[in-house]
Write a protein that holds these residues in place. Structure first.
Motif, PDB file in Angstrom:
ATOM      1  N   ASN A 160       0.766  -1.294  -0.032  1.00 54.94           N
ATOM      2  CA  ASN A 160      -0.036   0.021   0.074  1.00 54.94           C
ATOM      3  C   ASN A 160       1.013   1.277   0.080  1.00 54.94           C
ATOM      4  OD1 ASN A 160      -2.640  -1.534   2.354  1.00 54.94           O
ATOM      5  ND2 ASN A 160      -2.408  -1.445   0.242  1.00 54.94           N
ATOM      6  N   ILE A 161       1.935   1.093   0.683  1.00 53.92           N
ATOM      7  CA  ILE A 161       2.756   2.542   0.931  1.00 53.92           C
ATOM      8  C   ILE A 161       3.395   2.509  -0.500  1.00 53.92           C
ATOM      9  CG2 ILE A 161       4.984   3.183   2.046  1.00 53.92           C
ATOM     10  CD1 ILE A 161       3.849   1.897   4.615  1.00 53.92           C
ATOM     11  N   LEU A 162       4.064   1.754  -0.908  1.00 52.91           N
ATOM     12  CA  LEU A 162       4.685   1.849  -2.142  1.00 52.91           C
ATOM     13  C   LEU A 162       3.801   2.459  -3.352  1.00 52.91           C
ATOM     14  CD1 LEU A 162       6.937  -1.194  -2.167  1.00 52.91           C
ATOM     15  CD2 LEU A 162       7.649   0.787  -1.734  1.00 52.91           C
ATOM     16  N   GLU A 163       2.709   1.718  -3.389  1.00 52.02           N
ATOM     17  CA  GLU A 163       1.557   2.481  -4.443  1.00 52.02           C
ATOM     18  C   GLU A 163       1.300   3.635  -4.250  1.00 52.02           C
ATOM     19  OE1 GLU A 163       1.484   0.556  -7.126  1.00 52.02           O
ATOM     20  OE2 GLU A 163       1.472  -1.426  -6.880  1.00 52.02           O
ATOM     21  N   ASN A 164       1.093   4.030  -2.952  1.00 55.53           N
ATOM     22  CA  ASN A 164       0.500   5.358  -2.754  1.00 55.53           C
ATOM     23  C   ASN A 164       1.893   6.475  -2.874  1.00 55.53           C
ATOM     24  OD1 ASN A 164      -2.445   5.433  -2.085  1.00 55.53           O
ATOM     25  ND2 ASN A 164      -1.690   3.775  -0.793  1.00 55.53           N
ATOM     26  N   ILE A 165       2.820   6.015  -2.643  1.00 63.02           N
ATOM     27  CA  ILE A 165       4.092   6.758  -3.183  1.00 63.02           C
ATOM     28  C   ILE A 165       4.232   7.145  -4.408  1.00 63.02           C
ATOM     29  CG2 ILE A 165       6.779   6.869  -3.005  1.00 63.02           C
ATOM     30  CD1 ILE A 165       6.744   5.543  -0.239  1.00 63.02           C
ATOM     31  N   ALA A 166       3.891   5.985  -5.115  1.00 62.42           N
ATOM     32  CA  ALA A 166       3.776   6.515  -6.639  1.00 62.42           C
ATOM     33  C   ALA A 166       2.920   7.306  -7.020  1.00 62.42           C
ATOM     34  CB  ALA A 166       3.678   5.143  -7.334  1.00 62.42           C
ATOM     35  N   LEU A 167       1.666   7.689  -6.277  1.00 60.97           N
ATOM     36  CA  LEU A 167       0.623   8.240  -6.579  1.00 60.97           C
ATOM     37  C   LEU A 167       0.775   9.830  -6.085  1.00 60.97           C
ATOM     38  CD1 LEU A 167      -2.219   6.108  -5.770  1.00 60.97           C
ATOM     39  CD2 LEU A 167      -1.290   6.451  -7.985  1.00 60.97           C
ATOM     40  N   GLY A 168       1.690  10.015  -5.319  1.00 54.44           N
ATOM     41  CA  GLY A 168       2.339  11.750  -4.961  1.00 54.44           C
ATOM     42  C   GLY A 168       1.935  11.647  -3.292  1.00 54.44           C
ATOM     43  N   VAL A 169       1.933  10.529  -2.750  1.00 56.58           N
ATOM     44  CA  VAL A 169       1.783  10.712  -1.270  1.00 56.58           C
ATOM     45  C   VAL A 169       3.107  10.976  -0.504  1.00 56.58           C
ATOM     46  CG1 VAL A 169       1.042   9.677   0.918  1.00 56.58           C
ATOM     47  CG2 VAL A 169      -0.312   9.618  -0.848  1.00 56.58           C
ATOM     48  N   ASP A 170       3.205  11.675   0.559  1.00 61.71           N
ATOM     49  CA  ASP A 170       4.451  11.824   1.277  1.00 61.71           C
ATOM     50  C   ASP A 170       4.901  11.318   2.680  1.00 61.71           C
ATOM     51  OD1 ASP A 170       5.632  13.691  -1.034  1.00 61.71           O
ATOM     52  OD2 ASP A 170       3.933  14.835  -0.235  1.00 61.71           O
ATOM     53  N   MET A 171       3.525  11.078   3.381  1.00 62.13           N
ATOM     54  CA  MET A 171       3.628  10.722   4.598  1.00 62.13           C
ATOM     55  C   MET A 171       2.648   9.603   5.016  1.00 62.13           C
ATOM     56  SD  MET A 171       3.704  14.662   6.292  1.00 62.13           S
ATOM     57  CE  MET A 171       4.076  14.305   7.862  1.00 62.13           C
ATOM     58  N   PHE A 172       3.007   8.605   5.862  1.00 59.09           N
ATOM     59  CA  PHE A 172       1.872   7.455   6.153  1.00 59.09           C
ATOM     60  C   PHE A 172       2.375   7.365   7.734  1.00 59.09           C
ATOM     61  CE2 PHE A 172       3.587   7.200   1.899  1.00 59.09           C
ATOM     62  CZ  PHE A 172       2.499   6.652   1.130  1.00 59.09           C
ATOM     63  N   ASP A 173       1.215   6.644   8.182  1.00 60.63           N
ATOM     64  CA  ASP A 173       1.169   6.108   9.593  1.00 60.63           C
ATOM     65  C   ASP A 173       0.276   4.938   9.491  1.00 60.63           C
ATOM     66  OD1 ASP A 173      -1.579   6.624  11.613  1.00 60.63           O
ATOM     67  OD2 ASP A 173      -1.358   7.556   9.703  1.00 60.63           O
ATOM     68  N   CYS A 174       0.593   3.809  10.486  1.00 56.21           N
ATOM     69  CA  CYS A 174      -0.280   2.529  10.592  1.00 56.21           C
ATOM     70  C   CYS A 174       0.180   1.925  11.803  1.00 56.21           C
ATOM     71  CB  CYS A 174       0.016   1.927   9.278  1.00 56.21           C
ATOM     72  SG  CYS A 174      -1.586   0.527   9.263  1.00 56.21           S
ATOM     73  N   VAL A 175      -0.672   1.330  12.529  1.00 56.99           N
ATOM     74  CA  VAL A 175      -0.367   0.488  13.568  1.00 56.99           C
ATOM     75  C   VAL A 175      -0.126  -0.965  13.211  1.00 56.99           C
ATOM     76  CG1 VAL A 175      -2.122   1.712  15.161  1.00 56.99           C
ATOM     77  CG2 VAL A 175      -2.790  -0.554  13.935  1.00 56.99           C
ATOM     78  N   LEU A 176      -0.237  -1.338  11.947  1.00 55.76           N
ATOM     79  CA  LEU A 176       0.093  -2.632  11.474  1.00 55.76           C
ATOM     80  C   LEU A 176       1.290  -3.164  11.773  1.00 55.76           C
ATOM     81  CD1 LEU A 176      -1.253  -4.870   9.437  1.00 55.76           C
ATOM     82  CD2 LEU A 176      -0.134  -3.830   7.662  1.00 55.76           C
ATOM     83  N   PRO A 177       2.772  -2.573  11.695  1.00 52.33           N
ATOM     84  CA  PRO A 177       4.078  -3.101  11.762  1.00 52.33           C
ATOM     85  C   PRO A 177       3.982  -3.730  13.191  1.00 52.33           C
ATOM     86  CG  PRO A 177       4.136  -0.847  11.383  1.00 52.33           C
ATOM     87  CD  PRO A 177       2.729  -1.279  10.828  1.00 52.33           C
TER      88      PRO A 177
END
Length: 376
Positions: free
Chosen positions: A258-275
């Protein structure tokens, strides 16, 4: 807060930038470990800095308001002083709890009335009150108060909710701009784009948010159960509207792919409890794929958890030993796994940044998306 756009990948919309805050600079794209109650679960601050190399962490307004409470935070001099983290902090406004605590809250124009999940006491969160609470917490980046709608939801509900979120935003901005930080440094307010998975609502919200002219913007209401393809579609629509010269934060996302695909769309910052949540259950994200460390196949595998990743937790301990710790229900198991998973997430976004700077992001991303989804 300021944002420098350093590079744009020539084949995608991926960007590399630098966010400058009062507590330091953040190289984007970035993943932000979640420290809901002022602590990233099972991880020391030293490990966050030295092993994981976290540049910014999150706190949650709702949870910090309840515990330790505003009096304690104010006396401590804000969350940075209270938990000893001297790098940037972002706080969620409690808007996600409007979604996750739906059975114990009531939404009105004034705000949201909650019943505490701790003792059942009643509390009102209004846009103005949430701004005041986040002033006391003292995060560098604070979020506007919004409603995160469930998925799926009716168009009529999503539309009414969006209009109220926009009205709440105007109240947040008015309160924020009429007050000052309490601890001698500037804070920044991010508005949040909503609109569920309806294209016209997302366009309307993104245009409204962009018109506010704040220093950064967030995208909310995704990663709440919708298919990944819908998440990507909504993200692309919004990123094409939000200003190029401001950081974009996609809230609550997600898996490495998800993070990689959304970086490709222009997103800069992410958070998630998943890891960290998955780590405590024995799921490890590695440079080679996903491991369920509880499986018997790892019982006599004495190789490092992830030799290629680097970092103490990932290279010092063997798979066999970590599996043993889980089998023995040792607290150390969740600690090692949490540090490892966060190390992987920070490595992933750091490597993405290097590929963007080198102009090779697309090919690397396409290879890496497949690699990180492999079940070992």
């Amino acid at each position: 807060m300021t944002f420098d756009l350093v590079a744009q990948d020539p084949q995608t919309k991926a960007r590399a930038g630098v966010v400058h805050t009062a507590h330091g600079s953040i190289q984007t794209p970035i993943f932000m470990p979640v420290g809901t109650a002022g602590s990233v679960k099972a991880v020391h601050q030293r490990e966050l800095k030295e092993d994981i190399k976290a540049q910014i962490i999150l706190g949650n307004t709702y949870h910090l308001y309840l515990r330790p409470g505003l009096d304690v935070l104010r006396q401590a001099g804000g969350l940075h002083k209270f938990n000893g983290w001297d790098r940037p902090i972002l706080t969620d406004s409690g808007g996600y709890q409007v979604y996750s605590l739906s059975k114990t809250r009531k939404i009105k124009e004034e705000g949201v009335k909650f019943r505490s999940h701790i003792d059942g006491s009643e509390h009102l969160f209004s846009p103005e009150g949430v701004m005041d609470i986040q002033r006391v917490i003292g995060a560098d980046i604070i979020m506007a108060f919004d409603e995160c709608t469930p998925w799926p939801c009716e168009y009529s509900y999503a539309s009414r909710s969006l209009d109220m979120t926009h009205r709440w935003l105007q109240r947040c901005i008015a309160r924020f701009d009429s007050t000052e930080g309490l601890y001698g440094y500037q804070q920044t307010l991010f508005p949040i784009v909503q609109g569920s998975t309806f294209k016209d609502l997302r366009v309307r919200s993104a245009e409204f948010i962009a018109a506010q002219g704040r220093e950064g913007n967030a995208i909310g209401g995704l990663s709440v159960g919708e298919p990944a393809e819908l998440m990507y579609e909504m993200t692309e629509i919004v990123c094409d509207i939000l200003p190029q010269d401001k950081p974009r934060y996609l809230m609550g996302v997600g898996t490495p792919a998800n993070i990689l695909e959304n970086i490709a769309l222009g997103v800069d910052m992410f958070d998630c409890v998943l890891p960290t949540r998955n780590a405590r259950n024995g799921m490890l994200f590695t440079t080679q794929g996903i491991i369920n460390i509880k499986n018997k196949k790892w019982a006599d595998d004495f190789s490092p958890v992830d030799a290629e990743l680097g970092g103490y937790a990932s290279t010092f301990y063997s798979k066999a030993y970590l599996r043993h710790l889980f089998q023995a229900s040792e607290y150390l198991a969740g600690m090692i796994a949490s540090v490892h998973n966060l190390t992987f997430y920070l490595w992933l976004v750091g490597e993405a940044r290097q590929q963007i700077l080198a102009g090779t992001f697309r090919e690397w991303k396409e290879r890496m998306v497949k690699q990180v989804m492999v079940r070992l």
